[in-house]
Write a protein that holds these residues in place. Structure first.
Motif, PDB file in Angstrom:
ATOM      1  N   HIS A 502      17.301  23.948  26.028  1.00 39.49           N
ATOM      2  CA  HIS A 502      18.372  23.430  26.875  1.00 39.49           C
ATOM      3  C   HIS A 502      17.970  23.372  28.349  1.00 39.49           C
ATOM      4  O   HIS A 502      18.340  22.434  29.062  1.00 39.49           O
ATOM      5  CB  HIS A 502      19.615  24.291  26.706  1.00 39.49           C
ATOM      6  N   GLU A 503      17.237  24.361  28.810  1.00 41.61           N
ATOM      7  CA  GLU A 503      16.869  24.377  30.227  1.00 41.61           C
ATOM      8  C   GLU A 503      15.998  23.177  30.581  1.00 41.61           C
ATOM      9  O   GLU A 503      16.195  22.545  31.629  1.00 41.61           O
ATOM     10  CB  GLU A 503      16.144  25.683  30.549  1.00 41.61           C
ATOM     11  N   TRP A 504      15.049  22.863  29.697  1.00 44.54           N
ATOM     12  CA  TRP A 504      14.187  21.710  29.974  1.00 44.54           C
ATOM     13  C   TRP A 504      14.980  20.410  29.915  1.00 44.54           C
ATOM     14  O   TRP A 504      14.749  19.490  30.719  1.00 44.54           O
ATOM     15  CB  TRP A 504      13.033  21.671  28.976  1.00 44.54           C
ATOM     16  N   TYR A 505      15.891  20.320  28.979  1.00 45.38           N
ATOM     17  CA  TYR A 505      16.709  19.103  28.886  1.00 45.38           C
ATOM     18  C   TYR A 505      17.488  18.893  30.179  1.00 45.38           C
ATOM     19  O   TYR A 505      17.523  17.782  30.731  1.00 45.38           O
ATOM     20  CB  TYR A 505      17.661  19.233  27.693  1.00 45.38           C
ATOM     21  N   LEU A 506      18.090  19.944  30.678  1.00 43.80           N
ATOM     22  CA  LEU A 506      18.902  19.814  31.886  1.00 43.80           C
ATOM     23  C   LEU A 506      18.039  19.580  33.122  1.00 43.80           C
ATOM     24  O   LEU A 506      18.429  18.855  34.037  1.00 43.80           O
ATOM     25  CB  LEU A 506      19.756  21.067  32.058  1.00 43.80           C
ATOM     26  N   LYS A 507      16.842  20.201  33.150  1.00 39.14           N
ATOM     27  CA  LYS A 507      15.943  19.961  34.284  1.00 39.14           C
ATOM     28  C   LYS A 507      15.569  18.489  34.374  1.00 39.14           C
ATOM     29  O   LYS A 507      15.573  17.892  35.458  1.00 39.14           O
ATOM     30  CB  LYS A 507      14.674  20.810  34.121  1.00 39.14           C
ATOM     31  N   ILE A 508      15.240  17.917  33.232  1.00 37.81           N
ATOM     32  CA  ILE A 508      14.830  16.509  33.239  1.00 37.81           C
ATOM     33  C   ILE A 508      16.006  15.609  33.613  1.00 37.81           C
ATOM     34  O   ILE A 508      15.858  14.677  34.411  1.00 37.81           O
ATOM     35  CB  ILE A 508      14.252  16.131  31.861  1.00 37.81           C
ATOM     36  N   GLN A 509      17.171  15.882  33.048  1.00 46.60           N
ATOM     37  CA  GLN A 509      18.331  15.046  33.351  1.00 46.60           C
ATOM     38  C   GLN A 509      18.739  15.141  34.814  1.00 46.60           C
ATOM     39  O   GLN A 509      19.073  14.128  35.441  1.00 46.60           O
ATOM     40  CB  GLN A 509      19.512  15.474  32.461  1.00 46.60           C
ATOM     41  N   LEU A 510      18.681  16.331  35.385  1.00 44.94           N
ATOM     42  CA  LEU A 510      19.194  16.521  36.742  1.00 44.94           C
ATOM     43  C   LEU A 510      18.149  16.263  37.816  1.00 44.94           C
ATOM     44  O   LEU A 510      18.454  15.702  38.867  1.00 44.94           O
ATOM     45  CB  LEU A 510      19.742  17.948  36.887  1.00 44.94           C
TER      46      LEU A 510
END
Length: 931
Positions: A502-510
């Protein structure tokens, strides 16, 4: 030399797999060898049997090469068959001239007069017509024996072949062509018999009834040109014709191999097919031929490896009698009386020879057939790969290197293909490495870099989009990092979402895509713990860009969080909620959303953390302080007061008071003062604002709880130069009613006010003097009464000391009955029955009637004495101690001193110097009265 082929494919002839061993000479037996009619192996590891034509003898050749024999037939021996699992020998021979062959069964373990025991003899001819035996075979279970004849017939002996009683002989087959070979094949409970003639091949099922027959082929072979293979070739029946060698199953023909030459002998040994043939073409040079035998009949012995499809050994011999296998070696018997031993070389030697010839494919097949371990095979694959790499065949080399995965260090291969031109080969190797779950993070990074360099999106998607978690063969986090760095954000997001990073997903999105809506949606479908942690981490970013949606999510997260319907897994159990106070910093630059969030939490969850109410109060006070519109300001004022009255600030009174003071919210300050019973602070507030009526009102409301308020009010009005007679009169009236101050102190206090005349306190002084006069008269009357009482008591004491006391009481002072002896009398005048006195008295010296009053007086006397002693002790300790303050604190703790009422300093410094001086004087005067 002829090459071996399978259905048109050819194999390479090799002569390295077999090496000639010591040459065995049959000294003095050349004649017997020339007249040899048949040969057969005995039980494994024991004897080599052969039969000579002369005199019908059977000879045994042991490993020591010392020949022994016995007379088996009177004329000749024609056939022998030695069972492998039993020490039983079956023979066919002649005892009389003519065609009347006999079958004899010999038990080699038992002796009869020094010779093996013959357990059974019966004629071999199937009927009355004489015919010659051509071949013989026996089943290992001793229940089947088949005999073939030159007239084309085959007899089957069923039952125990060692006994006549349990055996039955019948004709199984009749034909027009001589029988040249027989062989039993056992498959489960089914027993097959292969029959080959000069013109056809057939099979029978002899384990059942009716013996069904299957014709397998329409061509046959000569004598000794058939054999049965071992399980490595599925126990197939081998028929060696002049053009090909055919393999047969019981119900069909199998593969065939094209071997040139006229076949003389076919033999199967340890996975190899041994063929002796006569070839008119130029034959290979033999290691065993001598110079004086060049004119003899030369024959070629070939050893074929049918599994790997090559000739393992080939040599020329002169007039081969037979080929036998015993003691782990292959023996070739020739007419010149020699036995040639062929021993197989070890596997490593064979492989080394193949390596020298660069025949790596053949080496691999050989290693597999020899069941070489995986480490050995990996070594061959590596050498083969190195060879192909050196030749420039990089595609073939990488295929061999792939076969070494798990045994060879991957870095050895990777270094060879790091060149940009070899990136395709490197990619293939790394793909296989990942599929076998042997790749580390560096390998994953390298493979993904290869994909990105090649811009092969299809391969990249195929690599990362595995079907299930169990099929993942790479480090997911490493793959996400590489894809993100290379700009393949969609692929990185796919991995992060499917593998719950989840952390990587949110890093990429944000941080990369700036898709805040999608990031917030993703957080909303996460489980509670992960949604909470990610909102704490990314909440400020989301609040800055999409404040309304973020506020909504936070409201749900802090009340009764449920993942969105898109979330995976079951819904959360109701009751999961985050600590709303921890999310307040997220709203640092969004006061409107913060107010909405705080009001929502205070309404939905009254038990929210105190920080919610503290922040909400501060926010409302800020809005009230900065608001210019009177109507809105009044509304905000009401909201702030309502929040203060909600009862949420009882435990944090000081914090709420500080907030109200910071924003000059006076109504809130006064409310908190009143709730905290800080009456003096309330009065000081009104004094500062010169609100005279409110000062008096405070004294009237709280004067009962804190009387010093009246004194402070009088001091306050006394220092005012304005005309405050009305308020002074009201204060003096209350002071007079409660007697709170001495009149002299009142006069001294009002003396500071130039406007306060004598008329202001005239009534007060008159009333005070009248009350004091009345008090003086009462005191004088009380003094006279005490003096008279004292005089009387002294007279009674004197009478008791000097005059006799007559006891004239007639009734008991306890039971009020007539006094009877024995009785007890006291000087106080009370008399008692002795039994009543003993029942009610606590002491023999005290009157039970007077004791309660006397005890009160004695307690008062002791208290006075103790107080006097305590005072003296306190004075003594105070003088002798080095730390006087600790002594005073100790006595304060015991409650010795009266309680003092201390006035705190005013909250602000706006009081005049004269007012401060007056308060100090009041404090000192009050302290004096308390002491």
């Amino acid at each position: 030399m002829a090459s071996v082929g399978h259905r048109g494919s050819c194999c390479v002839p090799l002569s390295f797999r077999w090496a000639p061993s010591a040459l065995l000479w049959l000294e003095g037996r050349k004649k017997e060898v020339h007249s040899l009619t048949c040969c057969q192996l005995s039980s494994p590891g024991r004897l080599l049997d052969y039969s000579a034509h002369m005199e019908g003898q059977i000879w045994f050749l042991p490993r020591s090469l010392q020949l022994t024999g016995f007379q088996a037939y009177k004329l000749r021996v024609t056939h022998l068959y030695q069972l492998k699992q039993h020490n039983i020998l079956a023979s066919v021979g002649e005892d009389e001239e003519g065609i009347n062959p006999l079958v004899k069964i010999w038990n080699l373990e038992k002796r009869d007069g020094g010779n093996p025991l013959c357990t059974r003899i019966f004629p071999a001819i199937p009927g009355t017509e004489p015919t010659v035996v051509s071949c013989l075979t026996v089943h290992e279970n001793l229940n089947f024996m088949a005999i073939g004849f030159t007239d084309g017939s085959v007899t089957l002996n069923k039952g125990d072949i060692t006994r006549d009683r349990h055996s039955k002989t019948q004709i199984l087959h009749k034909g027009n062509y001589p029988v040249t070979g027989l062989a039993f094949r056992q498959a489960g409970k089914t027993t097959h018999l292969f029959v080959v003639t000069t013109e056809n091949v057939q099979s029978y099922i002899v384990s059942g009834k009716d013996y069904p027959r299957v014709e397998l082929d329409t061509h046959g072979c000569g004598l000794r040109c058939s054999a049965l293979s071992d399980p490595s070739q599925d126990l197939q029946f081998i028929v060696a014709g002049d053009e090909c060698v055919y393999l047969y199953q019981p119900d069909e023909r199998g593969p065939c191999f094209a071997f040139e030459g006229h076949k003389l002998i076919a033999h199967w040994f340890r996975g190899y097919l041994v063929i002796v043939s006569r070839d008119r073409k130029v034959s290979p040079k033999s290691e065993f031929t001598s110079r004086d035998s060049q004119s003899s009949d030369k024959q070629i012995l070939n050893i074929y490896d049918l599994c790997n499809k090559f000739i393992a050994y080939s040599a020329v011999f002169e007039d081969v009698v037979d080929v036998l296998a015993e003691w782990g070696s292959l023996y070739v018997l020739t007419r010149d009386g020699r036995v040639h031993a062929l021993q197989e070389k070890d596997t490593q030697t064979k492989l080394e020879m193949l390596f020298k010839k660069n025949l790596f494919e053949m080496a691999i097949n050989l290693a597999k057939s020899q069941h070489l371990d995986s480490d050995g095979l990996a070594q061959i694959f590596m050498q083969y790969g190195d060879h192909l790499y050196s030749k420039g065949n990089h595609d073939g080399a990488v295929q061999q290197y792939i076969r070494t995965i798990g045994k060879l260090e991957p870095s050895y291969v990777i270094r060879k293909f790091l060149d940009a031109q070899r990136i395709h080969n490197l990619t293939a190797y790394l793909q296989t490495l990942h599929r076998q779950s042997l790749a580390n993070a560096d390998h994953t990074t390298l493979l993904l870099n290869c994909y990105t360099k090649l811009k092969d999106s299809s391969k990249l998607e195929e690599f990362i989009k595995t079907k299930s978690e169990s099929e993942v063969h790479f480090d997911v986090e490493t793959a996400i990092k590489v894809l993100r760095q290379a700009g393949y954000y969609s692929h990185a997001l796919y991995l992060a979402e499917n593998h719950a990073h989840h952390e990587w997903y949110l890093k990429i999105q944000l941080e990369d895509i700036k898709n805040y809506q999608e990031a917030l949606r993703y957080i909303g479908k996460l489980p509670f713990e992960q949604a909470e942690s990610n909102m704490k981490r990314y909440g400020k970013i989301l609040m800055h860009h999409i404040p309304e949606q973020t506020t909504q999510l936070l409201k749900g997260l802090c009340t009764d969080y449920q993942p969105s319907l898109e979330g995976r897994g079951d819904r959360e159990v109701p009751g999961c909620r985050a600590n709303s106070e921890e999310f307040i910093p997220i709203f640092a630059n969004n006061p409107r959303e913060l107010k909405a969030f705080l009001e929502h939490m205070s309404e939905v969850q009254p038990d929210s953390p105190q920080g919610i109410y503290d922040t909400l109060l501060e926010l409302r006070l800020q809005n009230w302080a900065h608001e210019k519109d009177p109507q809105v300001k009044e509304k905000l004022h009401a909201e702030a007061i309502s929040l203060l009255k909600s009862g949420r600030f009882c435990d944090v009174f000081d914090k709420a008071l500080v907030l109200c003071q910071m924003h000059d919210f006076q109504d809130g300050v006064l409310y908190l003062y009143e709730q905290g019973k800080l009456f003096q602070q309330i009065m000081h507030y009104h004094m500062q604002h010169e609100q005279y009526r409110q000062v008096v009102a405070v004294c009237e409301r709280h004067g009962e709880q804190e009387p010093s308020l009246w004194e402070q009010a009088l001091s306050y009005f006394a220092r005012k130069e304005e005309d405050c007679k009305e308020y002074v009169a009201a204060v003096l009236k209350h002071i007079e009613n409660k007697n709170l101050m001495p009149p002299l102190l009142v006069v001294q206090t009002l003396a500071h006010n130039s406007t306060a005349t004598l008329s202001v306190i005239r009534d007060y002084l008159v009333q005070k003097l009248q009350k004091q006069s009345q008090q003086i008269a009462q005191d004088e009357l009380r003094v006279r009464r005490y003096r008279e009482e004292t005089t009387r008591i002294r007279q009674e004491i004197q009478e008791l000391k000097a005059s006799p006391k007559i006891f004239q009481k007639t009734k008991c002072s306890i039971c009020n009955s007539a006094l009877e002896l024995p009785s007890v009398h006291f000087l106080c005048g009370h008399s008692f029955h002795q039994h009543c006195f003993e029942s009610y008295s606590e002491s023999d010296a005290d009157c039970p009637t007077c004791l309660p009053e006397n005890r009160k007086v004695m307690d008062m006397i002791r208290a006075q004495e103790q107080k006097r002693d305590l005072h003296d002790q306190f004075q003594h300790q105070l003088k002798c101690s080095n730390d006087s303050f600790s002594v005073i604190a100790d006595y304060f703790g015991r409650g010795v001193f009266n309680k003092l009422t201390l006035l705190t300093d005013p909250p602000t410094a706006r009081l005049t110097a004269s007012l401060e001086a007056g308060l100090q004087r009041d404090l000192l005067m009050h302290s004096r009265r308390g002491t």
